[in-house]
Design an enzyme around this catalytic site. Structure first.
Site, PDB file in Angstrom:
ATOM      1  N   CYS A  67       0.825  -1.212   0.000  1.00  0.00           N
ATOM      2  CA  CYS A  67       0.000   0.000   0.000  1.00  0.00           C
ATOM      3  C   CYS A  67       0.860   1.265   0.000  1.00  0.00           C
ATOM      4  O   CYS A  67       1.364   1.678   1.047  1.00  0.00           O
ATOM      5  CB  CYS A  67      -0.944  -0.022   1.207  1.00  0.00           C
ATOM      6  SG  CYS A  67      -2.066   1.381   1.248  1.00  0.00           S
TER       7      CYS A  67
ATOM      8  N   CYS B 130      -0.636   4.201   1.987  1.00  0.00           N
ATOM      9  CA  CYS B 130      -0.498   4.024   3.440  1.00  0.00           C
ATOM     10  C   CYS B 130       0.951   4.226   3.891  1.00  0.00           C
ATOM     11  O   CYS B 130       1.209   4.849   4.916  1.00  0.00           O
ATOM     12  CB  CYS B 130      -0.897   2.607   3.845  1.00  0.00           C
ATOM     13  SG  CYS B 130      -2.398   2.026   3.075  1.00  0.00           S
ATOM     14  N   ASP B 131       1.898   3.680   3.159  1.00  0.00           N
ATOM     15  CA  ASP B 131       3.261   3.565   3.684  1.00  0.00           C
ATOM     16  C   ASP B 131       4.290   4.427   2.954  1.00  0.00           C
ATOM     17  O   ASP B 131       5.451   4.482   3.371  1.00  0.00           O
ATOM     18  CB  ASP B 131       3.707   2.090   3.631  1.00  0.00           C
ATOM     19  CG  ASP B 131       2.851   1.235   4.561  1.00  0.00           C
ATOM     20  OD1 ASP B 131       2.322   1.788   5.540  1.00  0.00           O
ATOM     21  OD2 ASP B 131       2.699   0.031   4.307  1.00  0.00           O
TER      22      ASP B 131
END
Ligand SMILES: Cc1cc2nc3c(=O)[nH]c(=O)nc-3n(C[C@H](O)[C@H](O)[C@H](O)COP(=O)(O)OP(=O)(O)OC[C@H]3O[C@@H](n4cnc5c(N)ncnc54)[C@H](O)[C@@H]3O)c2cc1C
Length: 308
Positions: free
Chosen positions: A132, A135-136
């Site tokens: 992701c 997200c990251d």
């Protein structure tokens, strides 16, 4: 006979359970194969509102579970194998052998990211290997990362990652991408993005705590070479967990449930929430939001049928 069964203990299912339990529906929440869902696969979540210092993914979902429990949610560890609708009731066959009936059903079974399936990937999941970018990505400021894949999401994630990373290398096992032309062009004209063609990841290497490189295998001659990087982003697709609904529910060409903006599906009394019906956003907050909506709609559906 249950009033409401919710499938999946990810953030969507747990949020739906909080709302349904507070509405006194005593929902039954079934865990599936991955109790806690995808958030259990990550470490820091920095974009869920209400946690200014961030929160660990597993902790976030555990807190939500506890909240659902507090209002009377009943939990069951099992996996749904098959689902049919008979006489306005849903009948669920579980892998453990039970047969359950419910008046309403919320499906929050998520979409599982495809992984490479190599042992070193398991070792470094959440320590530099992720699925992701949204997200990251922010954890890789001024770092060098590789993106695996050749479709639209690989192009989109690579372009997104250039906001943080100093260098993004797309590793692709063929000599051309299957991504749309416009997405390819956008990625390839970005000076921070390079491509290694005809290569796949043979091994992810690191110091035991985090990633510091990969071993690349040339798909044309099998030669192995070392490649230095700090992160590995897999963009090789997701599989929505909808196989047990085959034949009863309307899904798109990739298997995602088609839900309307109120989380209704084509089957009356069956609502969908979270990543299982969302291939666009795939975030904890959007999954939680749709879980809330599905539960409120299920409550309305049941109330119209005399269940309060
Ligand atoms: C590595 C990683 C890092 C991430 N980081 C972030 C982040 O920082 N911020 C953010 O907002 N999002 C992040 N995400 C995305 C976020 O985790 C997902 O969007 C969110 O978890 C989706 O929630 P969900 O409840 O829809 O599905 P999931 O979390 O996938 O949960 C699905 C649930 O359904 C169950 N299930 C599956 N099949 C069955 C079945 N047959 N019967 C019964 N139950 C079943 C599973 O066991 C599981 O409990 C990350 C994802 C990953 C993979």
């Amino acid at each position: 006979m249950e009033n409401l069964i919710i499938l999946g203990t990810g953030i969507a299912g747990c949020t739906a359970a909080v709302y349904a339990a507070r509405a006194n529906l005593k929902p039954l929440l079934i865990s599936g194969p991955e109790d806690g869902g995808q958030l259990t696969l990550t470490t820091d979540v920095e974009n869920f509102p209400g946690f200014p210092e961030g929160v660990k993914g597993p902790e976030l979902v555990q807190l939500c579970k506890k909240q659902a429990e507090r209002f009377g949610t009943v939990f069951m560890v099992d996996i749904v194998e098959h689902c049919v609708k008979k006489d306005n009731l849903f009948e669920l066959k579980l892998v453990g052998g039970d047969l359950l009936q419910t008046k309403a059903l919320i499906v929050a079974t998520g979409a599982s990211a495809r992984w490479l399936g190599i042992p070193s990937e398991e070792k470094y999941k959440g320590r530099g290997v992720t699925t992701c970018a949204t997200c990251d990505g922010a954890f890789f400021k001024d770092k060098e990362v590789v993106v695996i894949g050749g479709g639209d999401s690989a192009m989109e994630e690579s372009t997104f990652l250039t906001k943080f990373a100093s260098k993004v290398t797309i590793v692709h096992r063929k000599d051309s991408f299957r991504a749309s032309k416009i997405m390819q062009e956008r990625a390839l004209k970005n000076p921070k993005i390079k491509v290694v063609w005809n290569s796949e990841i043979a091994e992810i290497i690191g110091d035991g705590k985090k990633v510091n490189g990969v071993k690349l295998k040339d798909t044309t001659n099998g030669a192995i070479s070392d490649f230095k990087c700090d992160g590995v982003f897999l963009a090789i697709g997701h599989v929505p967990n909808t196989a047990f609904l085959k034949g009863i529910i309307d899904v798109d060409e990739l298997g995602y449930i088609r839900a309307d903006k109120n989380m209704h599906t084509n089957v009356e009394g069956l609502f969908a929430a979270g990543d299982v019906q969302d291939k666009r956003f795939r975030q904890a907050i959007t999954a939680a939001g749709s879980g809330c909506m599905a539960a409120m709609e299920a409550e309305k559906y049941l109330a119209e049928r005399g269940v309060h």
